[in-house]
Motif scaffolding. Structure first.
Motif, short mmCIF file in Angstrom:
data_model
loop_
_atom_site.label_atom_id
_atom_site.label_comp_id
_atom_site.label_asym_id
_atom_site.label_seq_id
_atom_site.Cartn_x
_atom_site.Cartn_y
_atom_site.Cartn_z
N GLN A 52 11.81 11.77 13.13
CA GLN A 52 12.61 12.73 13.88
C GLN A 52 14.10 12.52 13.64
OE1 GLN A 52 11.13 12.24 17.94
NE2 GLN A 52 10.34 14.34 17.81
N ALA A 53 14.48 11.28 13.41
CA ALA A 53 15.89 10.96 13.18
C ALA A 53 16.29 11.20 11.72
CB ALA A 53 16.17 9.50 13.56
N GLY A 54 15.36 11.68 10.91
CA GLY A 54 15.66 11.98 9.52
C GLY A 54 15.58 10.77 8.61
N GLU A 55 14.93 9.71 9.05
CA GLU A 55 14.83 8.50 8.24
C GLU A 55 13.43 8.37 7.65
OE1 GLU A 55 16.43 5.06 10.18
OE2 GLU A 55 17.95 6.27 11.18
N MET A 56 12.99 9.41 6.99
CA MET A 56 11.65 9.45 6.44
C MET A 56 11.44 8.38 5.35
SD MET A 56 9.62 12.57 4.61
CE MET A 56 9.40 13.58 6.04
N GLN A 57 12.50 7.93 4.71
CA GLN A 57 12.36 6.96 3.62
C GLN A 57 11.63 5.70 4.06
OE1 GLN A 57 15.18 8.20 4.78
NE2 GLN A 57 16.33 9.22 3.18
N LEU A 58 11.86 5.22 5.30
CA LEU A 58 11.20 4.01 5.78
C LEU A 58 9.69 4.18 5.82
CD1 LEU A 58 13.53 2.94 8.74
CD2 LEU A 58 13.31 1.85 6.50
N LEU A 59 9.23 5.31 6.32
CA LEU A 59 7.79 5.55 6.40
C LEU A 59 7.21 5.75 5.00
CD1 LEU A 59 5.21 5.90 7.98
CD2 LEU A 59 5.82 8.30 8.32
N VAL A 60 7.88 6.49 4.16
CA VAL A 60 7.40 6.71 2.80
C VAL A 60 7.27 5.38 2.07
CG1 VAL A 60 7.97 7.73 0.55
CG2 VAL A 60 8.25 9.07 2.65
N LYS A 61 8.23 4.50 2.23
CA LYS A 61 8.17 3.18 1.59
C LYS A 61 7.00 2.37 2.15
CE LYS A 61 10.68 -1.09 0.65
NZ LYS A 61 9.44 -1.77 0.47
N ALA A 62 6.81 2.39 3.47
CA ALA A 62 5.70 1.64 4.08
C ALA A 62 4.37 2.14 3.56
CB ALA A 62 5.77 1.74 5.60
N LEU A 63 4.21 3.44 3.42
CA LEU A 63 2.96 4.00 2.91
C LEU A 63 2.79 3.72 1.43
CD1 LEU A 63 2.94 7.39 4.84
CD2 LEU A 63 1.44 5.44 5.22
N ALA A 64 3.89 3.75 0.67
CA ALA A 64 3.82 3.46 -0.76
C ALA A 64 3.47 2.01 -1.03
CB ALA A 64 5.16 3.82 -1.42
N ASP A 65 3.87 1.11 -0.14
CA ASP A 65 3.55 -0.30 -0.30
C ASP A 65 2.08 -0.58 -0.07
OD1 ASP A 65 6.18 -0.88 -0.88
OD2 ASP A 65 6.66 -1.61 1.13
N GLY A 66 1.35 0.38 0.43
CA GLY A 66 -0.08 0.22 0.66
C GLY A 66 -0.38 0.05 2.14
N PRO A 67 -1.67 0.07 2.47
CA PRO A 67 -2.06 -0.07 3.87
C PRO A 67 -1.73 -1.45 4.39
CG PRO A 67 -3.97 -0.18 2.45
CD PRO A 67 -2.80 0.17 1.58
N PRO A 68 -1.71 -1.61 5.69
CA PRO A 68 -1.48 -2.94 6.27
C PRO A 68 -2.43 -3.96 5.64
CG PRO A 68 -1.56 -1.30 8.00
CD PRO A 68 -1.96 -0.61 6.71
N GLU A 69 -2.01 -5.19 5.51
CA GLU A 69 -2.77 -6.24 4.84
C GLU A 69 -4.19 -6.36 5.37
OE1 GLU A 69 -0.70 -9.93 4.83
OE2 GLU A 69 1.11 -9.02 4.00
N GLU A 70 -4.37 -6.15 6.65
CA GLU A 70 -5.69 -6.30 7.24
C GLU A 70 -6.69 -5.29 6.66
OE1 GLU A 70 -2.86 -6.04 8.87
OE2 GLU A 70 -2.68 -7.67 10.28
N LEU A 71 -6.19 -4.18 6.10
CA LEU A 71 -7.08 -3.16 5.56
C LEU A 71 -7.22 -3.28 4.06
CD1 LEU A 71 -5.80 -0.03 7.49
CD2 LEU A 71 -7.74 -1.47 8.02
N GLY A 72 -6.26 -3.97 3.40
CA GLY A 72 -6.19 -4.05 1.94
C GLY A 72 -7.43 -4.51 1.33
#
Length: 71
Positions: A51-71
């Motif tokens: 909402q604050a226009g900081e989509m890059q953080l989420l895109v990077k988190a998703l690009a890095d892959g799922p949380p380690e517990e799911l990897g």
């Protein structure tokens, strides 16, 4: 700040962190004879970042892959 939380993480049951649907899915994973596939929740913090226009953080988190517990 956590952007993604595995549904299996006990913290995912907190609706302030994962929203109502995410928290309920996490709770359902604990109920015997109810099958909920492994997954993760985009947190409410991530939503507020979007909402604050900081989509890059989420895109990077998703690009890095799922949380380690799911990897």
């Amino acid at each position: 700040m956590r952007l993604l939380v595995p549904l299996s993480d006990p913290a995912a049951q907190n609706p302030a962190l994962t929203g109502g649907k995410g928290a309920n899915l996490s709770r359902l994973m604990q109920v015997e004879n109810i099958c909920v596939p492994d997954g993760f929740v985009v947190t409410t913090d991530a939503f507020h970042q979007l909402q604050a226009g900081e989509m890059q953080l989420l895109v990077k988190a998703l690009a890095d892959g799922p949380p380690e517990e799911l990897g």
